[in-house]
Motif scaffolding. Sequence first.
Motif, short mmCIF file in Angstrom:
data_model
loop_
_atom_site.label_atom_id
_atom_site.label_comp_id
_atom_site.label_asym_id
_atom_site.label_seq_id
_atom_site.Cartn_x
_atom_site.Cartn_y
_atom_site.Cartn_z
N LEU A 10 36.25 64.52 0.93
CA LEU A 10 35.98 63.49 2.08
C LEU A 10 35.04 62.16 1.13
CD1 LEU A 10 35.39 61.73 4.74
CD2 LEU A 10 32.90 62.69 4.83
N ARG A 57 35.96 55.82 4.56
CA ARG A 57 35.90 55.99 6.46
C ARG A 57 36.96 54.32 5.71
NH1 ARG A 57 33.13 59.41 9.74
NH2 ARG A 57 31.85 60.66 8.39
N PRO A 87 36.95 59.88 9.06
CA PRO A 87 36.90 60.36 7.11
C PRO A 87 37.97 60.37 7.18
CG PRO A 87 35.67 62.24 8.89
CD PRO A 87 36.68 60.98 10.13
N SER A 119 30.07 59.99 4.36
CA SER A 119 29.49 61.47 5.34
C SER A 119 28.72 61.22 6.04
CB SER A 119 28.91 62.54 4.07
OG SER A 119 27.55 61.49 3.46
N ARG A 158 35.69 67.08 9.18
CA ARG A 158 35.69 66.37 7.66
C ARG A 158 36.49 66.88 6.16
NH1 ARG A 158 30.13 64.10 6.68
NH2 ARG A 158 29.68 64.53 8.78
N SER A 159 37.43 67.57 7.17
CA SER A 159 38.66 68.18 6.01
C SER A 159 39.70 69.12 6.79
CB SER A 159 37.69 69.51 4.54
OG SER A 159 38.63 70.01 3.90
#
Length: 970
Positions: free
Chosen positions: A46, A49, A56, A105, A375-376
């Motif tokens: 991450l 933005r 993310p 984050s 986030r992933s």
Amino acid sequence: MTGKRLPNGGQIERAKVFSFEFNGRKYSGFAGDTLASALLANGVRLTARSFKYHRPRGIVGSGFEEPSTMVELLGDDASANRPVTVVALRDGLRAKSVNCWPSASFDIGALTQVISRFIPAGFYYKTFKWPNWHLFEPWIRRAAGLASAPRSQPKQGHFENRFVHTDVLIAGAGPAGLISALILGRAGLRVMICDESAAAGGSLLNRQLEINAQPATVWVDKTVAELAAMPNVTHLQNATVWAYREHNYLMVNEREPGSANILERNWRVRACKVICATGAIERSLVFGNNDTPGVMLSSAVQTYINRYAVLPGKRAIVFTNNNSAYSVVADLVSAGMNVAAIVDSRINVPKSVQDLVGDVNILSNHVVLKSLGYRSVRGVKVQANDGGPSQTISCDLLLHSGGWNPAVHLWSQSRGSLKFDDKLAAFIPNEPAQSTVSVGAASGQFELTDALRTGAETAASIAGIPISDIPNSNDTPYAITPLWCVKAARGKAFLDIQNDVTVDDVHLALREGYDNVEHVKRYTTGGMGIDQGKIGNINIIGTVALAKGLPANEIGTTTFRSPYTPVSFGAISGIREGSVTLPYRHTPITAWNHAKGAFMYESGARWRRPGYFPNEGEKFQDAVNRECFAVRNGVGVYDGSPLGTFELKGRDVGRFLDYIYTNIMSTLIPGKARYGLMLSDDGLILDDGVVLRLSEHRWIVSTSTGHADAMNSHMEELLQTEFSDWNVFVTTVTSQWNNATICGPKARDVIEALSPNFDTSRDALPFMSFVDGEIAGLPTRVVRVSYTGELSYEINVAPRHMHALWDKVLSAGEHVGIVPVGSEASHVLRVEKGFLSLGHEVDGTVDPYDLGMGWAMSKKKQDYVGKHAVNLRRAGTTNRRELVGVIPEPDRMIPEGAPLTLGGERKATEGLITACVWSVVNHRWVGLALLENGKSRHGETAHVRLKDSIVPVKITPPVHYDPDGERLRS
């Protein structure tokens, strides 16, 4: 955390460990890393933005095509909006994500995702009309945007501009560019090759290919080494050709000039021929959530593995519609990555590329519907093209390749046309508009052997030599079946990842009537900003084509504008100190002037010339007085080389000069000279100077230093627009003639001491005449003109002889005390004589009659430039500001520009002081002024109004010395 550094391989220096900081956390990497490769090696997914929705985002690409992660550099490197993939890692580097608060984050701006359905493309135009758009504008710009301008002081240094002419400019140092440069360099042409990457080689650095049965990098190293040994080749890395202007004028931004005190250098290049070897850019595939961190371009992952020895994940899925992704899979497997599956949208996958990947599972005729994860990435939804149930496959890395687009940005900036190639499903160069050609992948030749061949053939054609041996390679044949977007995609499917433009946004634009691709671009912002259409543009075009039921070639492309990549304002503008933005122009004796302690001035057109020559301990006024005294009583010499000089040839030159000058020039006989005035169309003085007639159809026109370029434009405009049928050719010869002007009552003594091979007596060489001959054994042209009011000889020689002439003149004049003279003394001497000066007496408001030069206004000529305008202006008013002399009483200096009034009280201004100097012949301050009806006021007293006092001045004729001109005729 996912990602690791491979134990071997890559082009990094593992012995040099760098510590760096990203978003407040410490990490380490190696010399040769980029910030992106170091972050991936440390398992950082991450990194950013998104622009609008604050979703993310992670690293997507490996070069300037990076659409997702922009960073702000801190400290000594302070700069903003830098693609993370091109920031070279260094020890102590500090960087942070942009467009997120308080951190990437945890970003408060992510709340916009909750209302994302209510803020589609163009929502601000329709939502914030009431009561006033400007009430909402600041908030919108803060909410959606990139980094602010740096506030910290950057490291010490400056920006620089350079100008260069070259036979061939090559944009790109990939395989096609390198082989072109090699062949052209061997042929002896002046070659400039520029590449945006840190090292030459292009895609060869990122792939495991062979050239002539050796690793391709071996061929690159040998080629670069040979180019470095060629004095006719300029090779720049970290240098992007970012703009292509008319007449093969290009801009190059060099980001690492290799000089400690230069931050960046901007090259302005004029090339006879341009080779666009800019390569190709991999395009993304459009499916649901194709922006999740861990979703990357397949070529980028291949780059990180082969160039940086970084494995960005543990278990990968590859989604593709073309052959190139299969060589990536082969490299993934070789590096030890578990490849769960290849999802190929094509029904038939060629056997040749299937063999590259061994037993890796290939799901042909399938597409990825969406990526899973926030986030992933943690998996994908896959479905067959013809429908049916979907399946979920877990992964932590999703590679996608939608094919390749030739980087046609420079080609398009040159105004070359494009055509759509159905076989490549991409736009490729078509017809050039300038002297330029595309080679290699930039021309649609994606296979290495073909790229090398086009580069070699183009270079051989330019050089006019036979084609040399073309290297062979083991590249995989390229084939593609276009897939513009996955129709059954679930979630937001981004066409332009950088600007958060989705398929739905494009459809909305079409529904609202914006069906032209240029209108779609502006409505959605797709392809705008830093991206400039590098990755998403062709997918937007394809999506519009699908929606309208038209082929892509009928949709066309948007305009590719400069800069191709972001360029700092400092690099564009350079600085105005030293000789940087506009190079200073020097004469051959500039070094001599410095050695003699001259105080140097900047003169018109950026010439550097001496203002005065102070002796040790001598003050300014004392030095100027000494130089003036020498010219009035002995002899001085000054460098008149910067005066504008033009040679005119042709049978119509005489009548052309009659038209641009106020007096008659055509009656001049060869060997004679005449002073004249040029007017502008509105009847004001444009310039003055001397015309020499060399022969029947050959003339020399002399102009002022600062107006030389303007005079050239003035003459050329008239010849090209009004008198295109006249036989007149204008050649600028300012830099082809240098002159040393010997002036003063003892000038003839110096000339005779130089052993001329011609008679220099008054009768043989009178005022306003010239002769070609030899002086001190040097070929020369001697002109009897005077800008000081004294006997003068202007000795003109070729630049290669100027230094020798200067030394000989000083030696010959030593017995009569010759003195070098600067521009300050020249100013004093011309004020004493009442000679005109542009910017002083000629201030853009007066005509020749006002300056007492009605004698130069021909009554015999029917017409000349400005004649009728002068008559109209003079008929309209009786109050004219006219040139007069002034003598301050009491004796004191009056600042230039000071206003004049009649009477002691503060009345309305009736004029101004144009010059005031200490006169060595009058032993007092004297000046010139423009005063209303000044010619009729000689003997009267006017008053100069200063800030704290009123100074009386006596009005006199404007000539304070030798009014009859006896001394200059001698």
